[in-house]
Motif scaffolding. Structure first.
Motif, PDB file in Angstrom:
ATOM      1  N   ARG A  12       0.850  -1.209   0.000  1.00 21.61           N
ATOM      2  CA  ARG A  12       0.000   0.000   0.000  1.00 21.61           C
ATOM      3  C   ARG A  12       0.883   1.255   0.000  1.00 21.61           C
ATOM      4  N   ASN A  13       0.613   2.188   0.921  1.00 28.07           N
ATOM      5  CA  ASN A  13       1.455   3.396   0.890  1.00 28.07           C
ATOM      6  C   ASN A  13       2.675   3.282   1.803  1.00 28.07           C
ATOM      7  N   ASN A  32      -6.087  11.108   8.859  1.00 26.64           N
ATOM      8  CA  ASN A  32      -6.712  10.221   7.878  1.00 26.64           C
ATOM      9  C   ASN A  32      -5.756   9.966   6.717  1.00 26.64           C
ATOM     10  N   ALA A  33      -5.868   8.795   6.141  1.00 27.49           N
ATOM     11  CA  ALA A  33      -5.150   8.436   4.904  1.00 27.49           C
ATOM     12  C   ALA A  33      -3.632   8.463   5.017  1.00 27.49           C
ATOM     13  N   GLN A  34      -3.090   8.161   6.202  1.00 30.73           N
ATOM     14  CA  GLN A  34      -1.633   8.185   6.359  1.00 30.73           C
ATOM     15  C   GLN A  34      -1.013   6.786   6.355  1.00 30.73           C
ATOM     16  N   GLY A  35      -1.862   5.757   6.513  1.00 30.54           N
ATOM     17  CA  GLY A  35      -1.316   4.391   6.466  1.00 30.54           C
ATOM     18  C   GLY A  35      -1.563   3.551   7.709  1.00 30.54           C
ATOM     19  N   LYS A  36      -2.448   4.006   8.600  1.00 32.45           N
ATOM     20  CA  LYS A  36      -2.683   3.264   9.843  1.00 32.45           C
ATOM     21  C   LYS A  36      -3.355   1.912   9.560  1.00 32.45           C
ATOM     22  N   THR A  37      -4.444   1.964   8.811  1.00 29.95           N
ATOM     23  CA  THR A  37      -5.126   0.700   8.487  1.00 29.95           C
ATOM     24  C   THR A  37      -4.238  -0.175   7.613  1.00 29.95           C
ATOM     25  N   ASN A  38      -3.457   0.464   6.729  1.00 33.18           N
ATOM     26  CA  ASN A  38      -2.528  -0.312   5.892  1.00 33.18           C
ATOM     27  C   ASN A  38      -1.554  -1.126   6.739  1.00 33.18           C
ATOM     28  N   ARG A  53      -9.688  -6.223   2.971  1.00 34.53           N
ATOM     29  CA  ARG A  53     -10.239  -5.062   2.269  1.00 34.53           C
ATOM     30  C   ARG A  53     -10.446  -5.270   0.777  1.00 34.53           C
ATOM     31  N   ASP A  59      -3.617  -4.942  -5.784  1.00 32.58           N
ATOM     32  CA  ASP A  59      -3.968  -3.653  -5.164  1.00 32.58           C
ATOM     33  C   ASP A  59      -3.111  -3.359  -3.937  1.00 32.58           C
ATOM     34  N   ILE A  61       0.113  -3.894  -3.674  1.00 35.99           N
ATOM     35  CA  ILE A  61       1.465  -3.453  -4.022  1.00 35.99           C
ATOM     36  C   ILE A  61       1.465  -1.939  -4.151  1.00 35.99           C
ATOM     37  N   ARG A  62       2.493  -1.334  -3.597  1.00 35.92           N
ATOM     38  CA  ARG A  62       2.571   0.123  -3.659  1.00 35.92           C
ATOM     39  C   ARG A  62       2.560   0.576  -5.122  1.00 35.92           C
ATOM     40  N   LEU A  63       1.758   1.592  -5.405  1.00 35.69           N
ATOM     41  CA  LEU A  63       1.615   2.065  -6.782  1.00 35.69           C
ATOM     42  C   LEU A  63       2.980   2.345  -7.387  1.00 35.69           C
ATOM     43  N   VAL A 340      -7.011   8.340  15.354  1.00 32.88           N
ATOM     44  CA  VAL A 340      -6.613   9.650  14.828  1.00 32.88           C
ATOM     45  C   VAL A 340      -6.351  10.634  15.964  1.00 32.88           C
TER      46      VAL A 340
HETATM   47  N1  LIG Z   1      -1.450   0.227  -3.544  1.00 33.62           N
HETATM   48  C1  LIG Z   1      -1.296   1.445  -3.003  1.00 33.62           C
HETATM   49  N2  LIG Z   1      -0.201   2.194  -3.280  1.00 33.62           N
HETATM   50  C2  LIG Z   1      -0.028   3.400  -2.721  1.00 33.62           C
HETATM   51  N3  LIG Z   1      -0.906   3.966  -1.889  1.00 33.62           N
HETATM   52  C3  LIG Z   1      -2.013   3.286  -1.576  1.00 33.62           C
HETATM   53  C4  LIG Z   1      -2.261   1.986  -2.098  1.00 33.62           C
HETATM   54  N4  LIG Z   1      -3.442   1.529  -1.624  1.00 33.62           N
HETATM   55  C5  LIG Z   1      -3.907   2.494  -0.822  1.00 33.62           C
HETATM   56  N5  LIG Z   1      -3.053   3.559  -0.776  1.00 33.62           N
HETATM   57  C6  LIG Z   1      -3.194   4.795  -0.030  1.00 33.62           C
HETATM   58  O1  LIG Z   1      -2.977   4.579   1.334  1.00 33.62           O
HETATM   59  C7  LIG Z   1      -3.507   5.709   2.001  1.00 33.62           C
HETATM   60  C8  LIG Z   1      -3.716   5.437   3.475  1.00 33.62           C
HETATM   61  O2  LIG Z   1      -4.629   4.423   3.688  1.00 33.62           O
HETATM   62  P1  LIG Z   1      -5.085   3.923   5.156  1.00 33.62           P
HETATM   63  O3  LIG Z   1      -6.374   3.241   4.917  1.00 33.62           O
HETATM   64  O4  LIG Z   1      -4.038   3.153   5.810  1.00 33.62           O
HETATM   65  O5  LIG Z   1      -5.314   5.282   5.946  1.00 33.62           O
HETATM   66  P2  LIG Z   1      -5.598   5.501   7.508  1.00 33.62           P
HETATM   67  O6  LIG Z   1      -4.379   6.121   8.095  1.00 33.62           O
HETATM   68  O7  LIG Z   1      -6.103   4.262   8.107  1.00 33.62           O
HETATM   69  O8  LIG Z   1      -6.717   6.617   7.428  1.00 33.62           O
HETATM   70  P3  LIG Z   1      -8.151   6.739   8.156  1.00 33.62           P
HETATM   71  O9  LIG Z   1      -7.882   7.435   9.461  1.00 33.62           O
HETATM   72  O10 LIG Z   1      -8.909   7.605   7.229  1.00 33.62           O
HETATM   73  O11 LIG Z   1      -8.731   5.397   8.297  1.00 33.62           O
HETATM   74  C9  LIG Z   1      -4.724   6.112   1.185  1.00 33.62           C
HETATM   75  O12 LIG Z   1      -4.698   7.481   0.940  1.00 33.62           O
HETATM   76  C10 LIG Z   1      -4.580   5.363  -0.131  1.00 33.62           C
HETATM   77  O13 LIG Z   1      -4.655   6.197  -1.245  1.00 33.62           O
END
Ligand SMILES: Nc1ncnc2c1ncn2[C@@H]1O[C@H](COP(=O)(O)OP(=O)(O)OP(=O)(O)O)[C@@H](O)[C@H]1O
Ligand SMILES: [Mg+2]
Length: 362
Positions: A12-13, A32-38, A53, A59, A61-63, A340
């Motif tokens: 992911r990210n 939000n969207a920093q990578g916690k759930t990842n 998910r 999906d 693999i990091r883009l 958060v």
């Molecule tokens: N394959 C990928 N490559 C690069 N980035 C990705 C990939 N898949 C998801 N992401 C990015 O990872 C980012 C963070 O996702 P994540 O779900 O971990 O956020 P979070 O910290 O849990 O946020 P929240 O508090 O909103 O739940 C998203 O913005 C998404 O665009």
């Protein structure tokens, strides 16, 4: 069991993350969207082989990259192990445990996950609840895994026969002989598991601040008399119920009796929680159920799995939040949780780390 070190590359990210977790509670903070759930997802994928998910490995693999790699060192019953998972796009995933290739392994890292979506365990369709039970049964023993695989095959064959214009009665009878046995094996396994889950879930629900009486009941496609049941008595009832439903099955062209149509009902103070419980109550029932899962795993395998909690504190009132944190801090399993809001953890004795654009800092 607990993780002593984890490395995540191009998942992911998360580009390159290396983390040495605390033995107890690990708190992953960030906007939000920093990578916690990842981060939780990476541990989950390492433990189970696939994501909660998305169905597609690519999906994950990091883009812009073509492979991800996750590796962890962990302790299981006081023995050190390493596990790694690599996936290169277009190839098969490669899992190793202690540098050997493994498909199934009793010493594999194991994790139990709670996400906000688990509310659907309570209020969603019955498949989710059956999948929860079966997943746990597969973890409990290879025998259950075989029962479930057999049942799925038999059910498909039986439904295919019923879909034909004139089901061959001889073939159907032969099939039903094994079908009823497998149906009874699964029913008995699920009933036994539910008895344990009922008691544990009730205990955890109260421990997390719920005052109500919580009951889990298994709902079957046939009437089971009260009192003691065993494989033979269940099978007998299955056979009888199948005979009674046969004409209807031919009309509907599908199997109407068996564990593929069973369900779990949750009752809070004797009222069906799916319909009567509040959002917060439903959430806490789901959390209690997951904690019960952790405990069942420990009973069977001798060690706790890792607990992954995504946004568990959101929506909880202050009292329940404190109770929840207090409970986790005093538990024997290792926890990774996301939030958060760092201010919720003042005076909390856990290890806090921050995630920002996929980078982790301590
Ligand atoms: N394959 C990928 N490559 C690069 N980035 C990705 C990939 N898949 C998801 N992401 C990015 O990872 C980012 C963070 O996702 P994540 O779900 O971990 O956020 P979070 O910290 O849990 O946020 P929240 O508090 O909103 O739940 C998203 O913005 C998404 O665009
Ligand atoms: Mg998230």
């Amino acid at each position: 069991m607990y993780i002593t070190e984890i490395q995540i590359n191009d998942f992911r990210n998360l580009e390159r993350v290396r983390y040495v977790p605390a033995r107890g509670v690990n708190i992953l903070l960030g906007n939000n969207a920093q990578g916690k759930t990842n981060f939780l997802e990476a541990i989950y994928v390492l433990a189970t082989g696939s994501s909660f998910r998305s169905a597609l490995d690519k999906d994950l693999i990091r883009l812009g990259q073509d492979r991800f790699f996750i590796q962890a060192a962990y302790l299981y019953l006081n023995k050190k192990h390493t596990i790694s998972l690599q996936y290169t796009q277009g190839k098969r995933k490669r899992l190793t445990i202690d540098n050997k290739k493994y498909a199934l392994n009793q010493e594999r890292l194991a994790a139990v996950l709670f996400t906000p979506d688990d509310l659907y365990l309570i209020k969603g369709p019955p498949q989710k609840r059956r999948a929860f039970l079966d997943n746990l049964l597969r973890n409990i023993s290879p025998e259950h895994r075989t029962f479930l695989e057999n049942y799925e095959q038999l059910l498909n064959r039986r439904n295919a026969l019923l879909k034909g214009d004139l089901p061959d009665p001889g073939m159907l009878r032969a099939l039903d002989h094994v079908f009823s046995l497998t149906a009874a094996q699964i029913t008995l396994a699920r009933l036994n598991l539910l008895k344990i889950l009922d008691e544990l879930t009730q205990r955890f629900y109260n421990r997390l601040g719920g005052n109500e009486d919580l009951q889990l009941k298994y709902a079957l496609t046939f009437n089971l008399p009260g009192g003691k049941v065993n494989l033979d008595s269940i099978r007998e009832i299955v056979v009888q119920a199948m005979q009674e439903k046969y004409i209807k099955e031919k009309q509907r062209k599908t199997t109407l009796i068996g564990p593929h149509r069973d369900d779990i009902n949750f009752y809070l103070d004797q009222k069906n929680a799916r319909i009567f419980a509040s959002q917060g109550q439903q959430r806490n029932i789901a959390v209690a159920l997951k904690l019960a899962e952790v405990e069942v795993f420990k009973k069977i395998r001798g060690a706790y799995p890792i607990l992954l909690l995504d946004e568990i504190l959101a929506e909880l009132d202050i009292d329940r939040r404190t109770t929840m944190l207090d409970f986790l801090m005093n538990s024997s399993f290792q926890t990774f949780m996301t939030s958060v809001d760092g201010s919720l953890f003042n005076n909390i004795n856990g290890k806090m780390v921050w995630l920002e654009q996929g980078r982790l800092s301590e």
